[in-house]
Motif scaffolding. Structure first.
Motif, PDB file in Angstrom:
ATOM      1  N   LYS A  76       0.830  -1.211   0.000  1.00 40.00           N
ATOM      2  CA  LYS A  76       0.000   0.000   0.000  1.00 40.00           C
ATOM      3  C   LYS A  76       0.859   1.253   0.000  1.00 40.00           C
ATOM      4  O   LYS A  76       0.568   2.230  -0.696  1.00 40.00           O
ATOM      5  CB  LYS A  76      -0.915  -0.015   1.229  1.00 40.00           C
ATOM      6  N   TYR A  95      -1.700  -3.855   2.206  1.00 43.39           N
ATOM      7  CA  TYR A  95      -3.154  -3.819   2.235  1.00 43.39           C
ATOM      8  C   TYR A  95      -3.644  -4.843   3.251  1.00 43.39           C
ATOM      9  O   TYR A  95      -3.033  -5.897   3.423  1.00 43.39           O
ATOM     10  CB  TYR A  95      -3.718  -4.128   0.848  1.00 43.39           C
ATOM     11  N   ASN A 115      -5.451 -10.285   0.525  1.00 45.40           N
ATOM     12  CA  ASN A 115      -5.602  -8.916   1.011  1.00 45.40           C
ATOM     13  C   ASN A 115      -6.702  -8.190   0.238  1.00 45.40           C
ATOM     14  O   ASN A 115      -7.359  -8.763  -0.624  1.00 45.40           O
ATOM     15  CB  ASN A 115      -4.270  -8.164   0.939  1.00 45.40           C
TER      16      ASN A 115
END
Length: 242
Positions: A76, A95, A115
């Motif tokens: 992320k 994530y 995820n």
């Protein structure tokens, strides 16, 4: 003397900064010690191994951040920092884990945890607090590869939560049929709800809500309820008793 001294200091500093081995990168360190995704940490270090031996003063870490972000979409956010004189510190977030997923092929059945963007993060593991998704595939997938589109995954998770909240009935698992573009929710009453993943789940489940006055899903022995087919008034459902 002043000019000579200044020149000497300048040459000395230039040599120390750019030509001596004092500022050459020799190690990569992860800041977050709680990260247990060995696949990801090892591959990030492998990617950053290209920086080993380079001068820490002049190296552009933004290029490496972009390279890692493109190579590992399950990340992320990532930040690289220079820790003088020889170390690059790595800090990243992944994530969140959102679902257990079971992939059945012709030869084997394997489980993963995925995820929120649909990537397999852990293999042969399940978390009891996460929803379960069943799928079929031509071959097993590897950790670190995408299993399901993020939007489809979000749809399935939101559908499960919406159903449990509105109908007061636990969902045991959801089967995602990619080619048919449908999902089949298995409830704790052991009947399935068939839904079109291309249509809003709220609209389909509201049809079911309206039929509760005629069909008691909590007591009726059902095999399945099909919400995919729209009637003239949009409220048509098909169901089969056991």
């Amino acid at each position: 003397l002043i000019i000579a001294f200044t020149l000497f200091i300048s040459i000395f500093l230039i040599y120390q900064f750019f030509f001596s081995g004092y500022f050459l990168i020799s190690s990569i360190e992860l800041i977050d010690k709680k990260i247990d995704n060995k696949y990801l940490t090892e591959n990030i270090k492998k990617t950053l191994s290209e920086a080993i031996g380079k001068n820490i003063i002049i190296i552009d870490l933004k290029d490496f951040e972009l390279k890692i972000a493109n190579k590992f979409p399950e990340i992320k956010e990532i930040t690289l920092r220079k820790n003088y004189p020889k170390t690059i510190n790595v800090e990243f977030t992944e994530y969140p884990l959102v679902a257990n997923i079971s992939i059945t092929t012709d030869v084997v059945k394997k489980t993963y945890i995925i995820n929120s963007v649909g990537y397999a993060i852990k293999e042969n593991m399940q978390l009891t607090n996460l929803p379960t998704i069943e799928m079929t595939a031509d071959a097993p997938v590897n950790v670190g590869t995408p299993i399901i589109e993020a939007k489809k995954l979000e749809y399935i998770i939101n559908t499960t939560k919406y159903y449990e909240d509105k109908f007061g009935m636990k969902v045991l698992s959801t089967t995602y049929k990619k080619n048919a573009r449908e999902i089949r929710i298995l409830t704790e009453k052991k009947f399935e709800i068939w839904m079109d993943i291309e249509q809003p789940f709220e609209t389909q489940l509201k049809k079911l809500k309206k039929t509760l006055v005629k069909l008691d899903i909590h007591k009726e022995p059902l095999q399945y309820i099909d919400l995919r087919i729209a009637g003239e008034n949009g409220d048509k459902i098909i169901y089969k008793r056991k």
